[in-house]
Scaffold this motif. Sequence first.
Motif, PDB file in Angstrom:
ATOM      1  N   LYS A 155      51.859 -14.663  29.816  1.00  0.00           N
ATOM      2  CA  LYS A 155      50.794 -15.060  28.893  1.00  0.00           C
ATOM      3  C   LYS A 155      49.939 -16.162  29.500  1.00  0.00           C
ATOM      4  N   ARG A 178      48.597  -5.879  30.068  1.00  0.00           N
ATOM      5  CA  ARG A 178      49.294  -7.160  30.047  1.00  0.00           C
ATOM      6  C   ARG A 178      50.614  -7.101  30.786  1.00  0.00           C
ATOM      7  N   GLU A 236      47.603 -14.650  32.018  1.00  0.00           N
ATOM      8  CA  GLU A 236      46.500 -13.954  31.360  1.00  0.00           C
ATOM      9  C   GLU A 236      45.465 -14.937  30.813  1.00  0.00           C
TER      10      GLU A 236
END
Length: 437
Positions: free
Chosen positions: A233, A176, A236
Amino acid sequence: MKRTISFTTGKGSVNHNSRKFHATNIDPERSHLNIEYFNENIKDVYHELFDEALARYNEKQTRNDRRIDDYYEKILSGKQEKPFYEIVVQIGDKDNMGAKTEDGQLAGKILDEYMKGFQKRNPTLKVFSAYLHMDEATPHLHIDFIPYVTGSKRGLETRVSLKKALESLGFKGGTRSETERNQWYAHEKKQLSELMLNHGIEWEKKGTHEKHLSVLDFKKQERSKEVEELEKKKTELQSENQSYEEINENLKGQLSELDDEIRSMQNGMEKSKKEAESARKQADKYQKRMQELAPMVKDMEHMAAKFSDNPEQVLPEAGSIESGKSYREKKAKPLMEKIVKVLRSVYASYLDVSRKFDKLQLSYNRTVEKANNLSDRFHEIYTENQELKEIVRDYECVKAVLGKEKVSGIVQMEKQREQLLKEQKRAERRKQNREAR
């Protein structure tokens, strides 16, 4: 001398960047020191990049609802990608690199060098708007670009995609924290740090605790970090959602192809039925004609052979008024020849009709067989289509229960497992080939 490097996501206000209006933090008297590198209309750039691919995509579509009239408007109204992205690049801060100071002038010079090499380093990030601002507290760059990829197997061959654009530059996401964008940021910071070092400035990489920041600056920085985390985020989630969309698009594509094949089969069946009906009617016509001719041609060849014999053996002698020779030569023989000719002509016609009937009967049987085969194939495809629709419904139920993120994760894991199995099989085959040699 050490200075920090700042790479942040900008708001993308092209009018502000080009100074079509002036905010309160701008000194208009220094605006003439700004540098404009790119100032193109984004819609014109979209036409330049995507029109050819859009035309090829639309030509392949059999359904009007899948055609795209305006690619820019589609991306603008969609949720997968942004129409463009902006980064803001800065060296130091207002306290150590103020725009009015000599160090600030040096920062502007370094940023100018960095910008001149940006497009060459990043060919898949099409820059359409870029400015160096010297009329604010600290010199900085605004770079607006459209990320795109060519040779795509999904959608347009050339399409907007930040993930794929960065992958083509060699940045492949992992964890991440190691996303494509973060890797690219790190690479670009390194490029800028090398230019800084040429001018005697080292890159100061600060940790979690930073000195010399006012409370307001610290809060602004913390908020910037929060925004950056949210952007990570978001990227992703977009990647995971893209996997789901790819699966959904593949299923929809298969269903669409089956629908097209079913319609084609239905059309083929209708055509075959019409051909079979036409052949049947023609055959019935010839059969009726044969039935009419059958009594007439019965024993016709025998009669023709009989009357082809010597007329002297068949015909009676002439009467007392006319000599026998005159009767046979002038009346009987010509009459017999005409009768034989007519009989043989009728028989030949009968044979011709009979052959045509047999040929039509064969054609009719073949057409019926073809129609039956088409009917069987139609039922097979219809069954397959229903099964695919059931799979789509099941997939939607699973997604609703487990959530898109978890389903996408499972799908990715399964893809990786399949790829690993393929690689293991290839390795095993190579080993067997080596042992065989």
